[in-house]
Design a protein around this motif. Structure first.
Motif, PDB file in Angstrom:
ATOM      1  N   VAL A   1       5.034   4.872   2.733  1.00  9.41           N
ATOM      2  CA  VAL A   1       4.288   5.990   3.307  1.00  9.41           C
ATOM      3  C   VAL A   1       5.003   7.302   3.001  1.00  9.41           C
ATOM      4  N   GLU A   2       4.227   8.275   2.554  1.00 12.48           N
ATOM      5  CA  GLU A   2       4.781   9.597   2.232  1.00 12.48           C
ATOM      6  C   GLU A   2       5.481  10.203   3.453  1.00 12.48           C
TER       7      GLU A   2
ATOM      8  N   VAL B   1       0.845  -1.194   0.000  1.00 10.78           N
ATOM      9  CA  VAL B   1       0.000   0.000   0.000  1.00 10.78           C
ATOM     10  C   VAL B   1       0.883   1.248   0.000  1.00 10.78           C
ATOM     11  N   TYR B   2       0.541   2.157  -0.901  1.00 12.75           N
ATOM     12  CA  TYR B   2       1.213   3.464  -0.950  1.00 12.75           C
ATOM     13  C   TYR B   2       0.280   4.446  -0.246  1.00 12.75           C
ATOM     14  N   ILE B   3       0.774   5.015   0.845  1.00 14.99           N
ATOM     15  CA  ILE B   3      -0.064   5.894   1.663  1.00 14.99           C
ATOM     16  C   ILE B   3       0.256   7.344   1.344  1.00 14.99           C
ATOM     17  N   SER B   4      -0.648   7.970   0.609  1.00 20.35           N
ATOM     18  CA  SER B   4      -0.421   9.366   0.198  1.00 20.35           C
ATOM     19  C   SER B   4      -1.578  10.228   0.677  1.00 20.35           C
ATOM     20  N   THR B   5      -2.002   9.949   1.885  1.00 22.04           N
ATOM     21  CA  THR B   5      -3.059  10.743   2.543  1.00 22.04           C
ATOM     22  C   THR B   5      -2.408  11.897   3.310  1.00 22.04           C
ATOM     23  N   PRO B   6      -3.211  12.810   3.868  1.00 19.51           N
ATOM     24  CA  PRO B   6      -2.622  13.886   4.688  1.00 19.51           C
ATOM     25  C   PRO B   6      -1.807  13.320   5.861  1.00 19.51           C
ATOM     26  N   HIS B   7      -0.810  14.095   6.274  1.00 19.85           N
ATOM     27  CA  HIS B   7       0.127  13.637   7.321  1.00 19.85           C
ATOM     28  C   HIS B   7      -0.577  13.030   8.526  1.00 19.85           C
TER      29      HIS B   7
END
Lengths: 388, 388
Positions: free
Chosen positions: A97-98, A72-78
């Motif tokens: 994760v970003e 999973v690539y997590i590109s949600t808000p911090h």
């Protein structure tokens, strides 16, 4: 890394701006199949289906329950990184994760431990430490090209604070401002070039120079590394001067700029009626509308001073300056951020330990907190999470 | 400032490199008549007679006893500044003393007091704070052009440490190394742009990276000024990268450079049999052989960040970056260092208080000492001589 090597089945959480910047790299990477996305905004979901022909879900849990994915690539808000990372890890997925991986240091530790217990890979990125010229510079340094590294200098000026922001992005406690969003890049790449643990941080931040945007927008910091290596890092996200002028008029994203005709973020913001809507409009719309880089991404001026020579990073490679003169080393370019997904592929398929793992991400995050602590105390802040 | 205004009858002590760099400005300044010189080296004395038709002396005391002069320009090695300044002051002469005004802070105080008691002017210069673009930037700031100044950034990289040096110039205790010779420039110009007192310094120095040249050759520092203004200053005199590349290939002295053909100081030094002789050969030989600037002198990258805009200093003027774009303001150019001798003339003839007086010079010197103290203690050093 051809597709015969069994591409990773990836799902993404969050189809906002961060994803839009990574989409071209994912789309063209033969080691990655992006097959699912979780995102509350329907327009972004529809755009995803069109571009990637994958399944979409309104939330991460449904995606994890239903989609056939490995990572999973997590590109949600911090503020959502930790929850989303832990959810994915509990489902046995590898996680990209970003940056910043989260805001509280304790959360970072929790994420690291969870990934270790689940036996999955945790990578923190994209960040500019993945940029091709940074990787090439690291390689040149390790080869002894400039001898012992003594001093690193990084400087960048942007209008970051005037790009469209949510209220969370303008609240330091929620991970807003340039410390958690921008210093983390500069720290990450400087740490990679230093190649040894940091020890102490002394910093000053410029906070709330604009009372409408009450978070840190600028800083200068000194970092002590082991073996008397030190680095100076300066950044302004309030800047009217465009730091890309010092980078051959190439933007941070690797796209060409025309410095005298482009509209600045400050100018644009004055014409926008609703900043939140404007922000949403910069999320994922189509692959065609994502920024297309001609060169590597960059993060402004970066110099590495060594006993036998100095390195200057450019958007296309690395200049080596030594007693013989200047030699340019090109960093091979595919797409921007290709290196991030190379790293994910190698970690998941070939068990190559990633540099930018959870410990790495926590160490950069600790320096961001130290930056704030040093400003608050007007004193030097010691670091304790840099060795692992 | 035509010669009808009664030019100042000036004597100079020391006809080495420092004088050679100022000679063109003095020679063409209508407010200055350089009528005498004291210098032990006969070849330099003869060159002086030829160029300026003035009288020469082997030592300062004889010059003071015999020559009809009102002011003395002290361009001897750092370690002699105090003695020569006090000698000139005791003889009732106005004094222009090269930076750093001396090395020990207590000596600086003694020089200030002596000048006050004698009722003569004491000016510390030349330094890059006199440069036309720095003066213009100060004027723009004072006019409110960029609003409140928040952050200043200065960066320069040179091969300073590999220019021919005496042993004193490679001993920190004797005022050698980049702290007393180069940081003093950067500090001086940053202080002028800040326009308010400094409070604290945190710094790291690179010392003895080259064991053959055992003094500080590089540093990074943070300076806190009043009202939360902060500045970051970074310098390397060990550099293989030539910082003039960032300044349009204009040298520090305002002369054009060809970056790919010029011999570097490091290269040249390897071909020199006797460094002391080489050093002497760079003293005053003739007006024709002095560097002739096409533009102002500079000290590398300097940026000033304000609420309403940013300034970038160039060798020809100042760029103002604001929401409307970039506007260039040219700084009128006569000769390099003309502004230093304007200041001397105005102080002596018209009693215009000079910015760069003894107190000013002591304040910059204190920051140089603080730079060393902060490195030694790995702590922040407070300042106490910045208000007067």
């Amino acid at each position: 890394m051809s597709s015969t090597y069994n591409p990773i089945r990836l799902g993404v959480v969050g189809l906002g701006r961060a994803f839009a910047l990574s989409a071209p790299a994912i789309s063209s990477h033969s080691g990655i199949d992006l097959v699912a996305a979780a995102e509350p905004n329907r327009a972004h979901r529809e755009a995803f289906t069109k571009a990637f022909h994958g399944d979409t879900y309104a939330d991460i849990q449904t995606m994890l329950d239903e989609a056939d994915i490995e990572a999973v690539y997590i590109s949600t808000p911090h503020g959502l990184h930790k929850e989303h990372a832990l959810t994915a890890i509990e489902a046995g997925k590898h996680v990209l994760v970003e940056k910043p991986m989260t805001i509280p240091l304790a959360d970072a530790t929790e994420m690291i431990k969870a990934a270790e217990q689940a036996g999955v890979t945790l990578i923190v990125g994209p960040s500019h430490s993945f940029d091709g010229p940074v990787a090439l510079a690291e390689k040149l340094i390790k080869s002894g090209e400039i001898g012992r590294v003594r001093m690193i200098h990084a400087f960048y000026a942007t209008d970051f604070l005037y790009r469209p922001r949510t209220s969370a992005e303008l609240s330091t406690d929620l991970g807003g401002g340039v410390v958690f969003s921008q210093a983390v890049h500069q720290v990450d790449l400087v740490r990679r070039l230093a190649g040894k643990p940091a020890q102490r941080v002394t910093a000053r931040t410029g906070g709330a120079w604009d009372s409408e945007r009450p978070t840190e927008g600028a800083y200068s910091m000194l970092i002590d590394f082991e073996d008397e290596l030190f680095a100076s890092l300066t950044y302004s996200g309030y800047a009217h001067f465009d730091g890309d002028r010092l980078m051959g008029d190439i933007s941070e994203l690797g796209t060409p700029k025309s410095p005298d005709t482009g509209e600045t973020a400050r100018q644009k913001l004055t014409t926008v009626a609703n900043e939140a809507d404007f922000k949403t409009s910069r999320g994922f719309v189509s692959l065609e509308s994502c920024p297309k880089a001609d060169t590597h991404e960059h993060f402004g001026q970066v110099f590495v001073f060594g006993d036998l020579g100095d390195l200057r990073l450019t958007p296309t490679g690395v200049e080596v300056h030594n007693i013989k003169g200047c030699a340019f080393h090109e960093a091979p370019f595919r797409t921007s951020r290709a290196e991030v997904f190379d790293t994910l592929f190698e970690a998941v398929r070939n068990r190559v330990l990633p540099l930018q793992d959870g410990y790495w991400g926590r160490a950069s995050l600790e320096i961001c907190h130290a930056l704030l602590a040093s400003e608050a105390s007007k004193d030097t802040t010691s670091l304790s999470h840099q060795h692992n």
